[in-house]
Design a protein around this motif. Structure first.
Motif, short mmCIF file in Angstrom:
data_model
loop_
_atom_site.label_atom_id
_atom_site.label_comp_id
_atom_site.label_asym_id
_atom_site.label_seq_id
_atom_site.Cartn_x
_atom_site.Cartn_y
_atom_site.Cartn_z
N ALA A 31 33.37 48.11 44.59
CA ALA A 31 32.17 48.88 44.27
C ALA A 31 32.25 49.50 42.88
O ALA A 31 31.25 49.58 42.17
CB ALA A 31 31.96 49.98 45.31
N GLY A 32 33.44 49.93 42.50
CA GLY A 32 33.59 50.67 41.25
C GLY A 32 33.44 49.83 40.00
O GLY A 32 32.81 50.27 39.03
N ALA A 33 33.99 48.63 40.01
CA ALA A 33 33.93 47.80 38.81
C ALA A 33 32.49 47.51 38.38
O ALA A 33 32.13 47.71 37.21
CB ALA A 33 34.72 46.52 39.01
N PRO A 34 31.63 47.06 39.29
CA PRO A 34 30.24 46.83 38.86
C PRO A 34 29.51 48.11 38.44
O PRO A 34 28.74 48.10 37.48
CB PRO A 34 29.56 46.21 40.09
CG PRO A 34 30.65 45.77 40.98
CD PRO A 34 31.84 46.59 40.65
N LEU A 35 29.78 49.21 39.15
CA LEU A 35 29.11 50.46 38.80
C LEU A 35 29.55 50.98 37.43
O LEU A 35 28.72 51.42 36.64
CB LEU A 35 29.37 51.52 39.88
CG LEU A 35 28.67 51.28 41.21
CD1 LEU A 35 29.12 52.31 42.24
CD2 LEU A 35 27.17 51.32 41.04
N ILE A 36 30.84 50.92 37.17
CA ILE A 36 31.33 51.37 35.87
C ILE A 36 30.84 50.43 34.77
O ILE A 36 30.49 50.87 33.67
CB ILE A 36 32.88 51.47 35.88
CG1 ILE A 36 33.34 52.53 36.89
CG2 ILE A 36 33.42 51.78 34.50
CD1 ILE A 36 32.83 53.92 36.64
N GLY A 37 30.79 49.13 35.05
CA GLY A 37 30.24 48.19 34.08
C GLY A 37 28.78 48.46 33.78
O GLY A 37 28.34 48.41 32.63
N PHE A 38 28.01 48.77 34.82
CA PHE A 38 26.60 49.10 34.65
C PHE A 38 26.45 50.37 33.81
O PHE A 38 25.62 50.44 32.91
CB PHE A 38 25.93 49.25 36.01
CG PHE A 38 24.48 49.58 35.94
CD1 PHE A 38 23.56 48.64 35.50
CD2 PHE A 38 24.04 50.83 36.32
CE1 PHE A 38 22.21 48.95 35.44
CE2 PHE A 38 22.69 51.15 36.26
CZ PHE A 38 21.77 50.21 35.82
N LEU A 39 27.27 51.38 34.11
CA LEU A 39 27.24 52.62 33.34
C LEU A 39 27.61 52.35 31.88
O LEU A 39 27.00 52.90 30.96
CB LEU A 39 28.19 53.66 33.95
CG LEU A 39 28.26 55.01 33.27
CD1 LEU A 39 26.91 55.71 33.33
CD2 LEU A 39 29.32 55.87 33.92
N GLY A 40 28.60 51.48 31.68
CA GLY A 40 28.98 51.11 30.31
C GLY A 40 27.87 50.40 29.57
O GLY A 40 27.70 50.58 28.37
#
Length: 95
Positions: A31-40
């Motif tokens: 869950a975290g990798a896509p969310l952090i990528g989206f935030l980036g």
């Protein structure tokens, strides 16, 4: 480290402790990798890095009490590490 933490955090059911630790790691990565990528993508990668660091610090607040007392988050000296479980440490010292 997750195996050691899981077995010490849940001494009555070490398999559960290890399983929960690895499950949370997998869920966090999935869950975290896509969310952090989206935030980036929305801002910049520094914001994503800071968000991930904040989540890690937040996770410390929810660690089981047994794990905090036993390991003190890595501040316990290695020379004091005992093979005696913490609940038996006081009795072992008197024998």
């Amino acid at each position: 480290m997750l195996i050691l933490w899981g077995t010490r955090a849940y001494p009555g059911s070490p398999a559960f402790g290890v399983g929960v630790a690895f499950l949370m790691l997998a869920l966090g990565q999935a869950a975290g990798a896509p969310l952090i990528g989206f935030l980036g993508d929305l801002t910049d990668l520094r914001a994503g890095f800071l968000a991930a660091a904040a989540m890690a610090v937040l996770g410390l607040l929810f660690a089981p009490r047994e794990a905090r007392a036993t390991y003190n988050f890595g501040l316990r000296s290695l020379s004091r590490v005992s093979s005696v479980p913490p609940e038996r440490e006081s009795r072992a010292g008197r024998a």
